[in-house]
Design an enzyme around this catalytic site. Structure first.
Site, PDB file in Angstrom:
ATOM      1  N   SER A  16       0.828  -1.216   0.000  1.00 46.36           N
ATOM      2  CA  SER A  16       0.000   0.000   0.000  1.00 46.36           C
ATOM      3  C   SER A  16       0.855   1.256   0.000  1.00 46.36           C
ATOM      4  O   SER A  16       0.512   2.252  -0.640  1.00 46.36           O
ATOM      5  CB  SER A  16      -0.948   0.004   1.202  1.00 46.36           C
ATOM      6  OG  SER A  16      -1.837  -1.087   1.141  1.00 46.36           O
ATOM      7  N   GLU A  88      -5.207  -4.377  -2.664  1.00 50.72           N
ATOM      8  CA  GLU A  88      -5.899  -5.627  -2.299  1.00 50.72           C
ATOM      9  C   GLU A  88      -6.362  -6.375  -3.549  1.00 50.72           C
ATOM     10  O   GLU A  88      -7.464  -6.909  -3.621  1.00 50.72           O
ATOM     11  CB  GLU A  88      -7.085  -5.339  -1.371  1.00 50.72           C
ATOM     12  CG  GLU A  88      -6.728  -4.568  -0.109  1.00 50.72           C
ATOM     13  CD  GLU A  88      -5.794  -5.311   0.832  1.00 50.72           C
ATOM     14  OE1 GLU A  88      -5.615  -6.541   0.680  1.00 50.72           O
ATOM     15  OE2 GLU A  88      -5.222  -4.661   1.733  1.00 50.72           O
TER      16      GLU A  88
END
Length: 198
Positions: A16, A88
């Site tokens: 991330s 994700e």
């Protein structure tokens, strides 16, 4: 020519963080990005991509029924998009990966996907499997096992820190539920031969 990229790693590899940095780099140059994250992962709140080091940004959420090509094409018609970034990505469906490939191929927009390669039992996620098959560029981000080796596996643990060897493929959690380990210590933990990462 725009490409479909898959950046994969175990937990705690900074996926991330790298995604948010990439988006920042585009935006700093006056370009526009579109960020997506899985609706199922709401640890940072719905529609937010957050890294463990404190960076975050708002994002569109995708669900199993989301038409990602349609969403990107619609946004691109309003404001030229220079890059699409997906966090994700393991939670993408096979069809959604194909939709993202169309974003690169038909709309000419680079698509950068970040996610886990395998689940807590070492099995591929559907989204990751399809990305491994279709992506133009595959890049592994590195995490570190407690022993110092490269961590490639995600061990699920219970509330007492003990290994979990059965259950649903998807169970959202962070450091409270998963430990990134090298393959050797992952296998040892699941068979009860040694402690996590020792």
């Amino acid at each position: 020519m725009a490409k479909l990229y898959f950046y994969y790693a175990s937990m705690n590899a900074g996926k991330s963080t790298v995604l948010l940095q990439a988006s920042f780099n585009y935006r700093e140059r006056g370009m526009h990005t579109m960020l997506f994250t899985a609706a199922i992962d709401d640890r940072a709140g719905g529609g937010v991509i957050a890294s463990r080091i404190g960076l975050s940004a708002p994002a569109e959420v995708f669900r199993p029924e989301t038409d990602l090509f349609g969403a990107v094409a619609g946004a691109h018609a309003v404001k030229t998009l220079n890059c699409v970034l997906v966090d994700e990505a393991q939670f993408l469906s096979k069809d959604q990966v194909w939709q993202l490939a169309r974003v690169a191929d038909d709309l000419g927009i680079p698509v950068l996907c970040y996610g886990l390669r395998t689940d807590f039992l070492g099995n591929l996620f559907p989204g990751s499997s399809t990305l491994l098959a279709l992506a133009d560029t595959l890049s592994e981000l590195k995490a570190v096992c407690a022993c110092g080796r490269k961590a490639t596996m995600n061990l699920r643990i219970d509330g007492q820190g003990q290994p979990v060897a059965s259950g649903q493929q998807t169970e959202i959690g962070g450091n409270d539920r998963y430990v990134a380990l090298c393959r050797r210590h992952f296998a040892a933990a699941l068979t009860g031969q040694e402690g996590n990462g020792q």
